[in-house]
Design a protein around this motif. Sequence first.
Motif: not given
Length: 349
Positions: A147-153, A162-167, A179-180
């Motif tokens: 949940e802390d990923l909001k606003g992060k690069k 790794q791309g699908a994992l992020v999604l 949100d990111v």
Amino acid sequence: MPRRGRTRTLTRAALLATAGLLALSACGGEEAGPKLELSAALPDAPSDDTVLRVGDPATQVALETSGLIDDLDIDVEWANITGGPKTLEAFRADAIDIGSVADIPPLFAHWTGTDVRIVAARETVDPMEHPTYELGVAPGVDVASIEDLKGKKIAYSPGQAQGALVLNVLREAGLTQDDVEFVEMQSVDDAFSVALAGKQVDVAPLGQTLAKTYLAKYEQDGASTIDPGVRDDAWTLYTPTTVLEDADKAAAIKEYVAAWAQAQQWISDNPDEFAEAYYVDHEGLTPEDAQYVVEALGQFTVPTSWDDVIARHQETVDTLVEAQDQEPLDVETLYDRRYEKAIAAAVEG
């Protein structure tokens, strides 16, 4: 007496140099075998002069260390190639016949014009307890949960697992791409850990090997990792359809996937021996780090029915279609289920 396969290993540099020469050659390398329709039954065995070019170093090490390679009744030329981008590069250079990757590279091969088929699949026995990836957090960045990923690069590789994992992580956290901030790059070698250390990104997915070495270098500076909280264990073998249309190559792959399935079981049953042979001797990890990785990854299983594998893969496809505006795809069309039967016979027999 069965014919024992010879093996030869090429370095990536030598492999791609050879591939460059082949690309300039009108004949394109070895003579093709008889034409085989993709709907036809697989031949029982390849001709004696067939060589299967394989990019699957972990399985090579497992077969050699276990002695199972003595039962591999085909000639194999091994290439030290891993990862989606390098494997696809080798396919397009006609340098290898089959590669070992997660479930995203076959999709992007299809979407970018290379016709491929999946011929084997592997899963983790307890996937939520043993994630393939950790989310690496840059030194000084405060991320304790997804949940802390909001606003992060966030480092983002659209054509890789790794791309699908992020999604999937964003969806699990109730966040969207808005949100990111995505920083697009390929996860090759240690590119993601270098980007984290240099604070080019705040967060990046790291395989267990990289996660361990990243923490060893930068934890003292405030680096950390967190669990992604989503399933990420899908693994496949895939090949260009042109390879499967060669009757001898198709038969050789039938032999290989059977040996591959047995090798995955051996890895699960002998984690300490595999850790030493692959992660220490081949990958250069310390014995302590190698032990950490095999324990983190857990045990593998090779399903003899692909129904659930395909259903989960379709969910991933639908996520990518929505998030990346990809062309809709019925993912089952990428699975060559003739090899499902060959693997079942090897595992259950």
